[in-house]
Write an enzyme that holds these catalytic residues in place. Structure first.
Site, PDB file in Angstrom:
ATOM      1  N   GLY A  28     -79.306 -55.103 -55.751  1.00  0.00           N
ATOM      2  CA  GLY A  28     -78.505 -56.248 -55.321  1.00  0.00           C
ATOM      3  C   GLY A  28     -79.025 -56.846 -54.018  1.00  0.00           C
ATOM      4  O   GLY A  28     -79.940 -56.294 -53.391  1.00  0.00           O
ATOM      5  N   ASN A  29     -78.445 -57.965 -53.629  1.00  0.00           N
ATOM      6  CA  ASN A  29     -78.815 -58.601 -52.369  1.00  0.00           C
ATOM      7  C   ASN A  29     -77.763 -59.625 -51.966  1.00  0.00           C
ATOM      8  O   ASN A  29     -77.002 -60.099 -52.815  1.00  0.00           O
ATOM      9  CB  ASN A  29     -80.213 -59.241 -52.442  1.00  0.00           C
ATOM     10  CG  ASN A  29     -80.542 -59.735 -53.831  1.00  0.00           C
ATOM     11  OD1 ASN A  29     -79.993 -60.727 -54.271  1.00  0.00           O
ATOM     12  ND2 ASN A  29     -81.411 -59.007 -54.542  1.00  0.00           N
ATOM     13  N   SER A  77     -86.639 -59.116 -52.764  1.00  0.00           N
ATOM     14  CA  SER A  77     -87.600 -59.638 -53.740  1.00  0.00           C
ATOM     15  C   SER A  77     -87.000 -60.787 -54.558  1.00  0.00           C
ATOM     16  O   SER A  77     -87.724 -61.512 -55.227  1.00  0.00           O
ATOM     17  CB  SER A  77     -88.052 -58.513 -54.676  1.00  0.00           C
ATOM     18  OG  SER A  77     -86.921 -57.960 -55.314  1.00  0.00           O
ATOM     19  N   GLU A  78     -85.673 -60.942 -54.497  1.00  0.00           N
ATOM     20  CA  GLU A  78     -85.033 -62.039 -55.234  1.00  0.00           C
ATOM     21  C   GLU A  78     -84.695 -63.200 -54.294  1.00  0.00           C
ATOM     22  O   GLU A  78     -83.820 -64.020 -54.602  1.00  0.00           O
ATOM     23  CB  GLU A  78     -83.811 -61.507 -55.975  1.00  0.00           C
ATOM     24  CG  GLU A  78     -84.225 -60.757 -57.238  1.00  0.00           C
ATOM     25  CD  GLU A  78     -83.164 -59.836 -57.823  1.00  0.00           C
ATOM     26  OE1 GLU A  78     -82.267 -59.403 -57.085  1.00  0.00           O
ATOM     27  OE2 GLU A  78     -83.258 -59.530 -59.020  1.00  0.00           O
ATOM     28  N   HIS A  97     -75.639 -61.098 -55.049  1.00  0.00           N
ATOM     29  CA  HIS A  97     -76.183 -60.685 -56.343  1.00  0.00           C
ATOM     30  C   HIS A  97     -75.908 -59.191 -56.489  1.00  0.00           C
ATOM     31  O   HIS A  97     -76.239 -58.398 -55.611  1.00  0.00           O
ATOM     32  CB  HIS A  97     -77.678 -60.986 -56.415  1.00  0.00           C
ATOM     33  CG  HIS A  97     -78.347 -60.296 -57.559  1.00  0.00           C
ATOM     34  ND1 HIS A  97     -77.891 -60.430 -58.856  1.00  0.00           N
ATOM     35  CD2 HIS A  97     -79.390 -59.451 -57.607  1.00  0.00           C
ATOM     36  CE1 HIS A  97     -78.647 -59.681 -59.638  1.00  0.00           C
ATOM     37  NE2 HIS A  97     -79.562 -59.070 -58.912  1.00  0.00           N
ATOM     38  N   HIS A  99     -74.848 -55.633 -59.363  1.00  0.00           N
ATOM     39  CA  HIS A  99     -75.096 -54.994 -60.668  1.00  0.00           C
ATOM     40  C   HIS A  99     -73.875 -54.164 -61.068  1.00  0.00           C
ATOM     41  O   HIS A  99     -73.995 -52.974 -61.296  1.00  0.00           O
ATOM     42  CB  HIS A  99     -76.305 -54.061 -60.578  1.00  0.00           C
ATOM     43  CG  HIS A  99     -77.614 -54.727 -60.304  1.00  0.00           C
ATOM     44  ND1 HIS A  99     -78.786 -54.024 -60.209  1.00  0.00           N
ATOM     45  CD2 HIS A  99     -77.947 -56.018 -60.094  1.00  0.00           C
ATOM     46  CE1 HIS A  99     -79.792 -54.854 -59.959  1.00  0.00           C
ATOM     47  NE2 HIS A  99     -79.305 -56.065 -59.878  1.00  0.00           N
ATOM     48  N   HIS A 160     -79.244 -57.523 -66.783  1.00  0.00           N
ATOM     49  CA  HIS A 160     -79.565 -57.338 -65.366  1.00  0.00           C
ATOM     50  C   HIS A 160     -78.319 -57.152 -64.504  1.00  0.00           C
ATOM     51  O   HIS A 160     -78.105 -56.077 -63.952  1.00  0.00           O
ATOM     52  CB  HIS A 160     -80.413 -58.543 -64.916  1.00  0.00           C
ATOM     53  CG  HIS A 160     -80.874 -58.503 -63.501  1.00  0.00           C
ATOM     54  ND1 HIS A 160     -81.927 -59.251 -63.049  1.00  0.00           N
ATOM     55  CD2 HIS A 160     -80.425 -57.826 -62.429  1.00  0.00           C
ATOM     56  CE1 HIS A 160     -82.112 -59.023 -61.763  1.00  0.00           C
ATOM     57  NE2 HIS A 160     -81.208 -58.163 -61.373  1.00  0.00           N
TER      58      HIS A 160
END
Ligand code: ZN
Length: 218
Positions: A28-29, A77-78, A97, A99, A160
């Site tokens: 996540g981010n 990375s996202e 973001h 999961h 995802h």
């Protein structure tokens, strides 16, 4: 350290995400658009770090091209998924973001969540679409997610996880939990063989509250 309070807001949200089990490990981010940043700067969580061990200084500042402006660590990375959404949506200042379990279950089914609950429509905008699959960090994923998000404040990423957004971090976090609850209810109703949509009139009323910025309150 610049943007101390904004970095703290990102850190607090990321740690709460982890504490509440909405992400596992380093997944996540979280990001926040910096206020009055004419150049379009955002604060974002670093790549591949456990949230509980982070400090506010570890939050990275990047511009909308994804270049690091301040910070020692590599940004998520996202990151280009976040910058892509900020570029398209001036009404969004915070993105999460995650999961989580039920949203990820829907992500595997490829089934959009129809408008089934009033608070879903008022806070998230209506039907929650599942974006087409592409691997994490790819340009294709960014394009698919931005398209499926459209003008809503939540979207599910095939195979995802999910993403929520808000005018403030508080709203983005509420929308994260709102999406997870909606996904849970959707799955339970499907198990009962009765997924009844809201009436067209109720959807219209809810959507007009969404458009008026219902979730923006402090
Ligand atoms: Zn992810």
């Amino acid at each position: 350290m610049n943007w101390k309070s904004e970095k703290q807001i990102v850190l607090d949200a990321a740690q709460e995400l982890s504490r509440k089990g909405l992400v596992i490990g380093t997944m996540g981010n979280v990001s926040l658009r910096l206020p009055e940043s004419k150049d379009g700067l955002i604060a974002i969580t670093p790549s591949n770090r456990y949230y509980e061990s982070l400090t506010a200084e570890d939050i990275v500042i990047i511009n909308l091209s994804g270049d690091v402006v301040e910070g020692r660590l590599k940004p998520s990375s996202e990151k280009m998924l976040h910058t892509g959404i900020y570029k398209k949506r001036p009404d969004i200042n915070a993105i999460i973001h995650f999961h989580s379990l039920y949203s990820s279950t829907v992500a595997v089914s490829f089934k959009s969540i129809p408008p089934i609950l009033e608070d879903q429509v008022i806070c998230l905008g209506g039907e929650i679409r599942v974006s087409g699959y592409a691997f994490s960090g790819s340009i294709e994923l960014d394009d698919n997610v931005i398209e499926a998000l459209d003008d809503n404040k939540a979207v599910i990423l095939a195979n995802h996880g999910a993403l929520s957004a808000g005018y403030t971090m508080r709203e983005a976090f509420t929308n994260c939990e709102m999406l997870e609850k909606t996904a849970h209810v959707f799955i339970n109703a499907a198990l009962l063989d009765e997924v009844n949509r809201l009436s067209a009139a109720a959807i219209e009323k809810g959507r007009s509250l969404f458009n008026s910025g219902y979730g923006n309150s402090q």
